[in-house]
Design a protein around this motif. Structure first.
Motif, PDB file in Angstrom:
ATOM      1  N   TYR A 115      -0.162  62.666  -8.192  1.00  0.00           N
ATOM      2  CA  TYR A 115      -0.697  62.306  -9.499  1.00  0.00           C
ATOM      3  C   TYR A 115      -1.202  63.552 -10.207  1.00  0.00           C
ATOM      4  O   TYR A 115      -1.052  64.671  -9.714  1.00  0.00           O
ATOM      5  N   ASN A 116      -1.836  63.376 -11.347  1.00  0.00           N
ATOM      6  CA  ASN A 116      -2.235  64.487 -12.210  1.00  0.00           C
ATOM      7  C   ASN A 116      -3.043  65.559 -11.486  1.00  0.00           C
ATOM      8  O   ASN A 116      -2.846  66.733 -11.730  1.00  0.00           O
ATOM      9  N   ASP A 117      -3.951  65.208 -10.631  1.00  0.00           N
ATOM     10  CA  ASP A 117      -4.796  66.203  -9.969  1.00  0.00           C
ATOM     11  C   ASP A 117      -4.319  66.577  -8.574  1.00  0.00           C
ATOM     12  O   ASP A 117      -5.044  67.243  -7.828  1.00  0.00           O
ATOM     13  N   SER A 118      -3.119  66.202  -8.206  1.00  0.00           N
ATOM     14  CA  SER A 118      -2.584  66.553  -6.884  1.00  0.00           C
ATOM     15  C   SER A 118      -2.227  68.032  -6.812  1.00  0.00           C
ATOM     16  O   SER A 118      -1.876  68.660  -7.808  1.00  0.00           O
ATOM     17  N   MET A 119      -2.318  68.560  -5.599  1.00  0.00           N
ATOM     18  CA  MET A 119      -1.895  69.934  -5.335  1.00  0.00           C
ATOM     19  C   MET A 119      -0.862  69.890  -4.216  1.00  0.00           C
ATOM     20  O   MET A 119      -1.018  69.151  -3.242  1.00  0.00           O
ATOM     21  N   VAL A 120       0.182  70.689  -4.351  1.00  0.00           N
ATOM     22  CA  VAL A 120       1.165  70.869  -3.289  1.00  0.00           C
ATOM     23  C   VAL A 120       1.010  72.295  -2.793  1.00  0.00           C
ATOM     24  O   VAL A 120       1.059  73.248  -3.576  1.00  0.00           O
ATOM     25  N   THR A 142       3.207  71.599 -13.898  1.00  0.00           N
ATOM     26  CA  THR A 142       2.760  72.401 -15.031  1.00  0.00           C
ATOM     27  C   THR A 142       2.109  73.714 -14.620  1.00  0.00           C
ATOM     28  O   THR A 142       2.132  74.666 -15.382  1.00  0.00           O
ATOM     29  N   VAL A 143       1.527  73.766 -13.437  1.00  0.00           N
ATOM     30  CA  VAL A 143       0.879  74.988 -12.977  1.00  0.00           C
ATOM     31  C   VAL A 143       1.451  75.359 -11.627  1.00  0.00           C
ATOM     32  O   VAL A 143       1.480  74.540 -10.707  1.00  0.00           O
ATOM     33  N   SER A 144       1.921  76.592 -11.519  1.00  0.00           N
ATOM     34  CA  SER A 144       2.399  77.098 -10.234  1.00  0.00           C
ATOM     35  C   SER A 144       1.730  78.443  -9.985  1.00  0.00           C
ATOM     36  O   SER A 144       1.551  79.235 -10.907  1.00  0.00           O
ATOM     37  N   VAL A 150       2.019  82.156   0.313  1.00  0.00           N
ATOM     38  CA  VAL A 150       1.811  80.740   0.033  1.00  0.00           C
ATOM     39  C   VAL A 150       1.930  80.512  -1.474  1.00  0.00           C
ATOM     40  O   VAL A 150       1.770  81.433  -2.263  1.00  0.00           O
ATOM     41  N   GLY A 151       2.204  79.263  -1.825  1.00  0.00           N
ATOM     42  CA  GLY A 151       2.280  78.904  -3.232  1.00  0.00           C
ATOM     43  C   GLY A 151       1.620  77.562  -3.468  1.00  0.00           C
ATOM     44  O   GLY A 151       1.437  76.763  -2.539  1.00  0.00           O
ATOM     45  N   PHE A 152       1.266  77.311  -4.721  1.00  0.00           N
ATOM     46  CA  PHE A 152       0.584  76.083  -5.111  1.00  0.00           C
ATOM     47  C   PHE A 152       1.291  75.484  -6.314  1.00  0.00           C
ATOM     48  O   PHE A 152       1.672  76.205  -7.239  1.00  0.00           O
ATOM     49  N   LEU A 153       1.421  74.176  -6.314  1.00  0.00           N
ATOM     50  CA  LEU A 153       1.992  73.444  -7.441  1.00  0.00           C
ATOM     51  C   LEU A 153       0.980  72.400  -7.874  1.00  0.00           C
ATOM     52  O   LEU A 153       0.401  71.702  -7.030  1.00  0.00           O
ATOM     53  N   GLN A 159      -2.604  70.638 -19.222  1.00  0.00           N
ATOM     54  CA  GLN A 159      -2.429  72.077 -19.266  1.00  0.00           C
ATOM     55  C   GLN A 159      -0.978  72.419 -19.581  1.00  0.00           C
ATOM     56  O   GLN A 159      -0.052  71.786 -19.081  1.00  0.00           O
ATOM     57  N   ALA A 160      -0.799  73.437 -20.414  1.00  0.00           N
ATOM     58  CA  ALA A 160       0.548  73.909 -20.735  1.00  0.00           C
ATOM     59  C   ALA A 160       1.187  74.496 -19.479  1.00  0.00           C
ATOM     60  O   ALA A 160       0.502  75.028 -18.603  1.00  0.00           O
ATOM     61  N   LYS A 161       2.504  74.406 -19.386  1.00  0.00           N
ATOM     62  CA  LYS A 161       3.239  74.923 -18.226  1.00  0.00           C
ATOM     63  C   LYS A 161       3.009  76.425 -18.124  1.00  0.00           C
ATOM     64  O   LYS A 161       3.192  77.154 -19.097  1.00  0.00           O
ATOM     65  N   GLU A 162       2.578  76.856 -16.950  1.00  0.00           N
ATOM     66  CA  GLU A 162       2.292  78.276 -16.759  1.00  0.00           C
ATOM     67  C   GLU A 162       2.460  78.633 -15.288  1.00  0.00           C
ATOM     68  O   GLU A 162       2.143  77.850 -14.401  1.00  0.00           O
ATOM     69  N   HIS A 163       2.969  79.836 -15.049  1.00  0.00           N
ATOM     70  CA  HIS A 163       3.166  80.345 -13.696  1.00  0.00           C
ATOM     71  C   HIS A 163       2.263  81.560 -13.497  1.00  0.00           C
ATOM     72  O   HIS A 163       2.183  82.421 -14.367  1.00  0.00           O
ATOM     73  N   PHE A 164       1.594  81.618 -12.352  1.00  0.00           N
ATOM     74  CA  PHE A 164       0.695  82.731 -12.040  1.00  0.00           C
ATOM     75  C   PHE A 164       1.176  83.416 -10.775  1.00  0.00           C
ATOM     76  O   PHE A 164       1.619  82.761  -9.836  1.00  0.00           O
ATOM     77  N   THR A 165       1.039  84.730 -10.749  1.00  0.00           N
ATOM     78  CA  THR A 165       1.340  85.525  -9.560  1.00  0.00           C
ATOM     79  C   THR A 165       0.045  86.248  -9.206  1.00  0.00           C
ATOM     80  O   THR A 165      -0.389  87.143  -9.934  1.00  0.00           O
ATOM     81  N   ILE A 166      -0.580  85.829  -8.113  1.00  0.00           N
ATOM     82  CA  ILE A 166      -1.936  86.261  -7.799  1.00  0.00           C
ATOM     83  C   ILE A 166      -2.011  86.846  -6.385  1.00  0.00           C
ATOM     84  O   ILE A 166      -1.487  86.267  -5.437  1.00  0.00           O
ATOM     85  N   ARG A 167      -2.683  87.983  -6.269  1.00  0.00           N
ATOM     86  CA  ARG A 167      -2.935  88.602  -4.962  1.00  0.00           C
ATOM     87  C   ARG A 167      -4.144  87.931  -4.317  1.00  0.00           C
ATOM     88  O   ARG A 167      -5.164  87.726  -4.957  1.00  0.00           O
TER      89      ARG A 167
END
Length: 168
Positions: A115-120, A142-144, A150-153, A159-167
């Motif tokens: 659902y809306n607040d789920s995280m993968v 919408t957020v990756s 590791v990665g998160f979905l 929230q607008a669709k956006e991809h982040f690359t984070i250390r």
């Protein structure tokens, strides 16, 4: 063959380091809060990166329902650490993949398991790049966040669709 693989991995990781940022490059309040108040939080709860992130994320998000897609050992550890979690009934607050499979994710999404607040949470991103790219292109995700290992979905409709690359 192994030296070519190692070179490819080093090259891929260097590319990740060049693209990635820390909390100072994040312009999403949701992602900034998650990174600073959860992912960067000390102490480490497990030596394994993915487990450490998961063990921190469960209380951070107040998760009650979780699904571990393909790791019985991890599910056993979670049951010991978080005995009140539900592992059977969707919708799931967090879904964990040790070996990411895009089709499994889609099947669970179609069954209203997320659902809306789920995280993968996706482990071993370098090994799952093709599946990962399919997932981040999906319209409902919408957020990756790519943290290399590791990665998160997230499915945040607000929230607008956006991809982040984070250390990390």
């Amino acid at each position: 063959m192994k030296s070519a693989q190692r070179f490819s991995t080093v090259f891929t990781y260097l590319g990740f380091l060049l693209k990635s940022t820390n909390q100072h490059g994040i312009h999403s309040p949701f992602v900034f809060r998650y990174v600073t108040e959860c992912l960067y939080k000390k102490p480490r709860l497990s030596r394994n990166r993915m487990e450490d992130i998961l063990f921190k994320s469960i209380p951070f998000f107040g998760s009650k329902n979780i699904h571990v897609a393909d790791d019985n050992t991890l599910e056993s550890q979670l049951k010991q650490a978080f005995p009140k979690l539900n592992y059977e009934n969707p919708p799931f607050d967090i879904m964990v993949f040790k070996h990411f499979n895009y089709q499994t994710l889609i099947r669970i999404m179609q069954q209203k398991g997320l659902y809306n607040d789920s995280m993968v949470l996706v482990n071993a991103l370098p090994k799952n790049q093709l599946e990962w790219k399919k997932a981040i292109a999906h319209s409902q995700i919408t957020v990756s966040i790519d943290c290399y290992w590791v990665g998160f979905l997230f499915f945040r409709k607000e929230q607008a669709k956006e991809h982040f690359t984070i250390r990390l």
